[in-house]
Motif scaffolding. Structure first.
Motif, PDB file in Angstrom:
ATOM      1  N   UNK A  98      57.949  47.907  14.005  1.00  0.00           N
ATOM      2  CA  UNK A  98      59.060  47.372  13.867  1.00  0.00           C
ATOM      3  C   UNK A  98      58.589  45.793  13.296  1.00  0.00           C
ATOM      4  N   UNK A  99      57.410  45.161  13.845  1.00  0.00           N
ATOM      5  CA  UNK A  99      57.074  43.896  13.554  1.00  0.00           C
ATOM      6  C   UNK A  99      56.709  43.992  11.786  1.00  0.00           C
ATOM      7  N   UNK A 100      55.859  45.096  11.492  1.00  0.00           N
ATOM      8  CA  UNK A 100      55.637  45.262  10.191  1.00  0.00           C
ATOM      9  C   UNK A 100      56.788  45.295   9.104  1.00  0.00           C
ATOM     10  N   UNK A 101      57.549  46.025   9.592  1.00  0.00           N
ATOM     11  CA  UNK A 101      58.857  46.119   8.867  1.00  0.00           C
ATOM     12  C   UNK A 101      59.555  44.950   8.595  1.00  0.00           C
ATOM     13  N   UNK A 102      59.504  44.106   9.596  1.00  0.00           N
ATOM     14  CA  UNK A 102      60.140  42.735   9.450  1.00  0.00           C
ATOM     15  C   UNK A 102      59.291  41.776   8.574  1.00  0.00           C
ATOM     16  N   UNK A 130      63.742  38.555  12.840  1.00  0.00           N
ATOM     17  CA  UNK A 130      62.583  38.370  13.091  1.00  0.00           C
ATOM     18  C   UNK A 130      62.259  37.862  14.312  1.00  0.00           C
ATOM     19  N   UNK A 131      62.894  37.216  14.827  1.00  0.00           N
ATOM     20  CA  UNK A 131      62.676  36.817  16.414  1.00  0.00           C
ATOM     21  C   UNK A 131      62.729  38.156  17.137  1.00  0.00           C
ATOM     22  N   UNK A 132      63.641  39.055  16.831  1.00  0.00           N
ATOM     23  CA  UNK A 132      63.891  40.328  17.586  1.00  0.00           C
ATOM     24  C   UNK A 132      62.442  41.348  17.249  1.00  0.00           C
ATOM     25  N   UNK A 133      62.123  41.023  16.191  1.00  0.00           N
ATOM     26  CA  UNK A 133      60.653  41.972  15.901  1.00  0.00           C
ATOM     27  C   UNK A 133      59.380  41.233  16.449  1.00  0.00           C
ATOM     28  N   UNK A 134      59.571  39.909  16.434  1.00  0.00           N
ATOM     29  CA  UNK A 134      58.460  39.372  17.311  1.00  0.00           C
ATOM     30  C   UNK A 134      58.468  39.630  18.667  1.00  0.00           C
TER      31      UNK A 134
END
Length: 136
Positions: free
Chosen positions: A51-55, A14-18
């Motif tokens: 990527x963010x939405x997928x997370x 989640x941090x990576x996606x953010x």
């Protein structure tokens, strides 16, 4: 040695996606304004959003993007870190050492002195016990 995290936990993903939500469009902005590549800018911005939405929907599916980017970044980081360390050592530390040697600087007072009976140097003692509570 740095080891790659092949199985990151959900918090890391989640941090990576953010970070990717800000980072991918940031690189896209550079691609747009510096390299004049608007298509790449849109693709990178879209990738960050996807990527963010997928997370948010299914966090473990971001693992593939995380691992792929880690594998791609590892050799770059390895080469850059070793290059920077070598440059600092050979372009900064070595010339400083040579200059100090030429001017005769001996900050640690390591020269052998045949006239000296001892190399002992008295160390000042603490005047009061209160000083031990203020070490720094």
């Amino acid at each position: 040695m740095i080891e790659l995290n092949w199985t990151p936990d959900n918090k890391t993903l989640k941090q990576f996606a953010l970070i990717g939500l800000l980072g991918f469009p940031g690189v896209g902005a550079v691609a747009y304004w510096v390299w004049q590549m608007p298509t790449l800018a849109v693709v990178l911005a879209g990738l960050g959003i996807v990527v963010w939405l997928l997370s948010m929907i299914h966090t473990p599916s971001v693992r593939y993007v995380y691992v792929a980017m880690s594998v791609a970044a590892y050799p770059i980081g390895f080469v850059v870190s070793h290059t920077v360390l070598a440059a600092v050592y050979y372009l900064l530390i070595t010339p400083m050492g040579l200059v100090f040697k030429l001017i005769g600087r001996d900050a640690l007072e390591r020269r052998f002195d045949r006239q000296s009976e001892s190399y002992w140097q008295p160390y000042p003692t603490a005047n009061s016990p209160d000083r031990y509570f203020k070490q720094f």
